[in-house]
Scaffold this active site. Structure first.
Site, PDB file in Angstrom:
ATOM      1  CG  ASN A  47      -1.691   1.233   1.447  1.00 13.20           C
ATOM      2  OD1 ASN A  47      -1.776   2.077   0.546  1.00 13.20           O
ATOM      3  ND2 ASN A  47      -2.293   1.368   2.619  1.00 13.20           N
ATOM      4  CD1 TRP A  48       3.836   1.208  -2.551  1.00 12.22           C
ATOM      5  CD2 TRP A  48       4.133   2.414  -4.419  1.00 12.22           C
ATOM      6  NE1 TRP A  48       4.846   0.622  -3.278  1.00 12.22           N
ATOM      7  CE2 TRP A  48       5.045   1.349  -4.438  1.00 12.22           C
ATOM      8  CE3 TRP A  48       4.123   3.313  -5.495  1.00 12.22           C
ATOM      9  CZ2 TRP A  48       5.949   1.149  -5.485  1.00 12.22           C
ATOM     10  CZ3 TRP A  48       5.014   3.112  -6.534  1.00 12.22           C
ATOM     11  CH2 TRP A  48       5.922   2.041  -6.524  1.00 12.22           C
ATOM     12  CE  LYS A  49      -0.102   3.234   4.687  1.00  9.64           C
ATOM     13  NZ  LYS A  49       0.048   3.304   6.128  1.00  9.64           N
ATOM     14  CG  HIS A  60      -5.715   1.869   5.254  1.00 11.11           C
ATOM     15  ND1 HIS A  60      -5.297   2.844   6.120  1.00 11.11           N
ATOM     16  CD2 HIS A  60      -4.686   0.994   5.135  1.00 11.11           C
ATOM     17  CE1 HIS A  60      -4.058   2.562   6.513  1.00 11.11           C
ATOM     18  NE2 HIS A  60      -3.672   1.447   5.922  1.00 11.11           N
ATOM     19  CD  GLU A  69      -2.743   5.495   6.798  1.00 15.25           C
ATOM     20  OE1 GLU A  69      -2.664   5.540   5.559  1.00 15.25           O
ATOM     21  OE2 GLU A  69      -1.834   5.022   7.509  1.00 15.25           O
ATOM     22  CD  GLU A 126      -3.288  -2.565   7.317  1.00 17.93           C
ATOM     23  OE1 GLU A 126      -2.202  -2.836   6.813  1.00 17.93           O
ATOM     24  OE2 GLU A 126      -3.885  -1.500   7.115  1.00 17.93           O
ATOM     25  N   GLY A 149       2.773   2.116  10.776  1.00  9.17           N
ATOM     26  CA  GLY A 149       3.767   3.182  10.641  1.00  9.17           C
ATOM     27  C   GLY A 149       4.486   3.525  11.936  1.00  9.17           C
ATOM     28  CB  SER A 165       5.370  -1.985  11.976  1.00  5.22           C
ATOM     29  OG  SER A 165       4.986  -0.633  12.246  1.00  5.22           O
ATOM     30  N   GLY A 208       5.080   1.260   4.451  1.00  3.71           N
ATOM     31  CA  GLY A 208       6.411   1.840   4.245  1.00  3.71           C
ATOM     32  C   GLY A 208       7.408   0.911   3.566  1.00  3.71           C
TER      33      GLY A 208
HETATM   34  P1  PGA Z   1       3.074   0.210   7.544  1.00  2.00           P
HETATM   35  O1  PGA Z   1       1.579   0.437   6.955  1.00  2.00           O
HETATM   36  O2  PGA Z   1       3.567  -1.086   6.932  1.00  2.00           O
HETATM   37  O3  PGA Z   1       3.844   1.399   7.042  1.00  2.00           O
HETATM   38  O4  PGA Z   1       2.957   0.132   9.006  1.00  2.00           O
HETATM   39  C1  PGA Z   1       0.697  -0.634   6.811  1.00  2.00           C
HETATM   40  C2  PGA Z   1      -0.616  -0.155   6.231  1.00  2.00           C
HETATM   41  O5  PGA Z   1      -1.106   0.911   6.621  1.00  2.00           O
HETATM   42  O6  PGA Z   1      -1.197  -0.848   5.372  1.00  2.00           O
END
Ligand code: PGA
Length: 247
Positions: free
Chosen positions: A9-11, A90, A92, A160, A166, A206, A228
């Protein structure tokens, strides 16, 4: 048998220069595990057109097929651009855009109608975990976000924990296993054993090359949703290889 899935997931990261990172994942994507990158929508068509063997997905879609929704994208548009998957729900999106389970459910229906595989996210906050409400929260999100009609072909569930995204903090393998076993049981109960057993369950939050092998050994973990560490092939390829080795 559930095919393992390494999803990135590149966001809101990446311009066209980053497409070379996807190309650099192509060799690793020839293994047992399926590899998916969900780049920003601006990169979907070019990334999909490059035919690297890495599947390409969106990070969100609108619940409606078309109309007066400035700035939004329909599931059909993602599909037309070459996406095969879409991440929905997600944390976010739930937080930044006030998305609730009913929105996620409507979007999932729209994605299925367009023929996309949905990677549906669920997860608890740190306060919810500390209050020992994790399984209630996850159960509620699954019940509210997943429409009827789920199959092993159209649905992937990503667990998640919000406090692990993150942050570099990762639940213990026992904590991951507890939630994944719970999700599996809930899916089997609602959709029947056959379907419930065929839906892939990803862990996200993470995931790094250094912890991937340990996480992939946990029961009912069929892969990862990686933020990330999916941006650079140098980080994501070792994660894909760890998944291939676990398959
Ligand atoms: P992260 O993000 O690997 O940077 O913790 C995971 C995600 O939000 O899908």
């Amino acid at each position: 048998m559930r095919r393992k899935l390494a999803a990135g997931n590149w966001k809101m990261n990446g311009t066209r220069a980053a497409l070379s990172e996807i190309a650099a994942m192509a060799e690793a994507a020839k293994g047992a595990a399926e590899v998916l990158i969900c780049p920003p929508a601006t990169l979907i068509a070019e990334a999909a057109g490059a035919n690297t063997g890495v599947a390409i997905g969106g990070q969100d879609c609108h619940a409606e097929a078309k109309g007066a929704h400035t700035g939004d994208l329909s599931a059909d548009m993602l599909k037309d651009a070459g996406a095969s998957h879409v991440i929905l729900g997600h944390s976010e999106r739930r937080e930044d855009h006030d998305e609730h389970d009913d929105h996620v459910r409507a979007k999932t229906r729209a994605a299925w109608e367009a023929g996309l595989v949905v990677v549906l996210c669920c997860g608890e906050t740190l306060a919810e975990r500390e209050a020992q409400n994790t399984l209630d929260i996850i159960g509620g999100q699954l019940a509210g976000s997943i429409p009827d009609g789920a199959t092993g072909h159209n649905l992937v569930v990503a667990y998640e924990p919000i406090w692990a995204i993150g942050t570099g903090k990762v639940p213990t393998t026992d904590q991951i296993g507890e939630v994944h076993d719970f999700i599996r049981a809930r899916l089997e109960k609602r959709f029947g054993e056959g379907v419930g057993r065929s839906v892939r369950l990803l862990y996200g939050g993470s995931v790094k090359p250094a912890n991937a092998t340990e996480i992939f050994a946990v029961s009912n973990v069929d892969g990862a949703l990686v933020g990330g560490a999916s941006l650079k092939a140098a980080d994501f390829v070792p994660i894909i290889e760890a998944l291939n080795a676990s398959a």
